[in-house]
Write an enzyme that holds these catalytic residues in place. Structure first.
Site, PDB file in Angstrom:
ATOM      1  NE  ARG A  80      14.246 -21.297  21.833  1.00  0.00           N
ATOM      2  CZ  ARG A  80      12.943 -21.381  21.625  1.00  0.00           C
ATOM      3  NH1 ARG A  80      12.451 -22.429  20.989  1.00  0.00           N
ATOM      4  NH2 ARG A  80      12.131 -20.447  22.071  1.00  0.00           N
TER       5      ARG A  80
ATOM      6  CB  ILE B 278      12.083 -25.232  36.350  1.00  0.00           C
ATOM      7  CG1 ILE B 278      10.573 -25.496  36.496  1.00  0.00           C
ATOM      8  CG2 ILE B 278      12.885 -26.295  37.087  1.00  0.00           C
ATOM      9  CD1 ILE B 278      10.106 -26.825  35.951  1.00  0.00           C
TER      10      ILE B 278
ATOM     11  N   GLY C 278      14.754 -21.533  32.254  1.00  0.00           N
ATOM     12  CA  GLY C 278      13.415 -20.963  32.295  1.00  0.00           C
ATOM     13  C   GLY C 278      13.028 -20.724  33.736  1.00  0.00           C
TER      14      GLY C 278
ATOM     15  CG  ASP D 238      12.740 -36.579  39.430  1.00  0.00           C
ATOM     16  OD1 ASP D 238      12.460 -37.470  40.257  1.00  0.00           O
ATOM     17  OD2 ASP D 238      11.890 -35.817  38.930  1.00  0.00           O
TER      18      ASP D 238
ATOM     19  NE  ARG E 226      16.232 -15.220  29.785  1.00  0.00           N
ATOM     20  CZ  ARG E 226      16.153 -16.542  29.751  1.00  0.00           C
ATOM     21  NH1 ARG E 226      16.440 -17.175  28.631  1.00  0.00           N
ATOM     22  NH2 ARG E 226      15.794 -17.227  30.823  1.00  0.00           N
TER      23      ARG E 226
ATOM     24  N   GLY F 294       9.742 -34.927  40.747  1.00  0.00           N
ATOM     25  CA  GLY F 294      10.054 -33.510  40.873  1.00  0.00           C
ATOM     26  C   GLY F 294       8.828 -32.645  41.106  1.00  0.00           C
TER      27      GLY F 294
ATOM     28  CG  HIS G 228       9.006 -38.181  36.243  1.00  0.00           C
ATOM     29  ND1 HIS G 228       8.872 -38.355  34.889  1.00  0.00           N
ATOM     30  CD2 HIS G 228       8.750 -36.848  36.468  1.00  0.00           C
ATOM     31  CE1 HIS G 228       8.533 -37.196  34.312  1.00  0.00           C
ATOM     32  NE2 HIS G 228       8.460 -36.279  35.262  1.00  0.00           N
TER      33      HIS G 228
ATOM     34  NE  ARG H  69       8.642 -34.349  30.431  1.00  0.00           N
ATOM     35  CZ  ARG H  69       8.250 -33.610  31.453  1.00  0.00           C
ATOM     36  NH1 ARG H  69       9.086 -33.422  32.485  1.00  0.00           N
ATOM     37  NH2 ARG H  69       7.054 -33.059  31.462  1.00  0.00           N
TER      38      ARG H  69
END
Length: 316
Positions: free
Chosen positions: A169, A148, A146, A251, A172, A277, A275, A228
């Site tokens: 996902r 990021i 995406g 992270d 493209r 970022g 965490h 995550r």
């Protein structure tokens, strides 16, 4: 439009907010700033625990927009069932790309070049020389392409990597090349020297980097997780790290935060950042710009940006 807007940043610190709404400052305190039933636009406190973020949702009977200041929405998902139909949930696309892209490169470079070893050697007063892997000429796989993921590739360009492969996902084509679907991961993993996870957390990606995924990574490869924690199966990762076959820079972890005695702290070949970022000096100006833009759009009844879902809408 006179309905309340709840902001986790004091409204007098945000230039350009449109006139009309009553702005209420709430950053997760015990007391609500006003009756939640009067809130029409709820900006979720940033970097707060999920139970706190969703606490007012059950009483927000007239809310129309829930806006996160994070790229992920998993921390508010547990409360979405308490909302009326027609509420738009928006994320913070455009806010965290710079910070997360920077940290991703920092983790890759620190891990490959052995920066943690140098810091420990400095504490001992030891001159620790030797050859280390470079990022140059490496194949990098970005899982979760995406905004990021795109920002990470933007920053990789200057480092003379051999190849960047992209996975999302759905398949493209971008200006930089093809984006492969998740179904092609098994074929792409063995070719990657560095695997970066920047995917959202959902039912498709929870545990994505499990035993099979990790076993397909090439010997000596580096896994970087800026997505995550639950995207990675911690038990499976620990098993691979203990063999020394792969290394990791994390992270985010599962669980989070890590308890002092958790084995990830002492696993060989792992670098952990807590965490961080998103929370940098780049966050606040970008968050304010997003809120000003979204609230002007809301007041002027223009389409909102970054709408992830609408409650009560069919997902077919």
């Amino acid at each position: 439009m006179t309905a309340d807007v709840w902001l986790p940043i004091p409204p007098d610190e945000i230039e350009g907010l449109p006139e009309g709404p009553d702005y209420r400052f709430w950053n997760g305190g015990e007391e609500f700033p006003a009756d939640p039933a009067d809130c029409a636009f709820y900006v979720v406190p940033y970097m707060k625990p999920s139970p706190l973020c969703v606490r007012p949702l059950g009483r927000m009977s007239n809310v129309r927009v829930v806006q996160t200041l994070s790229a992920g929405i998993d921390h508010v998902e547990p409360g979405l069932g308490r909302l009326p139909a027609g509420v738009r949930l928006c994320n913070a696309r455009g806010v965290h790309e710079a910070s997360t892209g920077e940290l991703t490169l920092a983790l890759i470079l620190a891990s490959l070049r052995g920066i943690p070893d140098f810091v420990r050697a400095q504490d001992r007063g030891e001159w620790l020389g030797g050859f280390r892997p470079a990022l140059a000429d490496k194949n990098v796989l970005i899982v979760g392409y995406g905004s990021i993921g795109e920002a990470i590739e933007d920053r990789l360009v200057a480092f003379e990597v051999a190849r960047v492969a992209r996975v999302a996902r759905s398949e493209r084509t971008t200006a930089r090349g093809p984006v492969h679907p998740l179904t092609e991961l098994p074929a792409l993993l063995p070719e990657a020297d560095v695997v970066v996870l920047s995917t959202p957390l959902n039912e498709t990606t929870r545990g994505l980097a499990g035993a099979d995924f990790l076993s397909r990574m090439k010997d000596g490869a580096l896994l970087v997780n800026v997505a995550r924690g639950p995207v990675v199966d911690t038990k499976a990762l620990l098993a691979e790290l203990e063999t020394g076959r792969i290394t990791a820079a994390l992270d985010v972890t599962d669980p989070e935060p890590l308890a002092r005695e958790h084995p990830l702290w002492r696993a060989p070949g792992v670098l952990i950042s807590p965490h961080v970022g998103g929370p940098t000096s780049a966050f606040l100006p970008r968050a304010k710009r997003l809120l000003v833009d979204q609230l002007n759009r809301y007041v002027n009844r223009e389409p909102l940006r970054n709408v992830i879902l609408t409650t009560g809408a069919s997902t077919d």
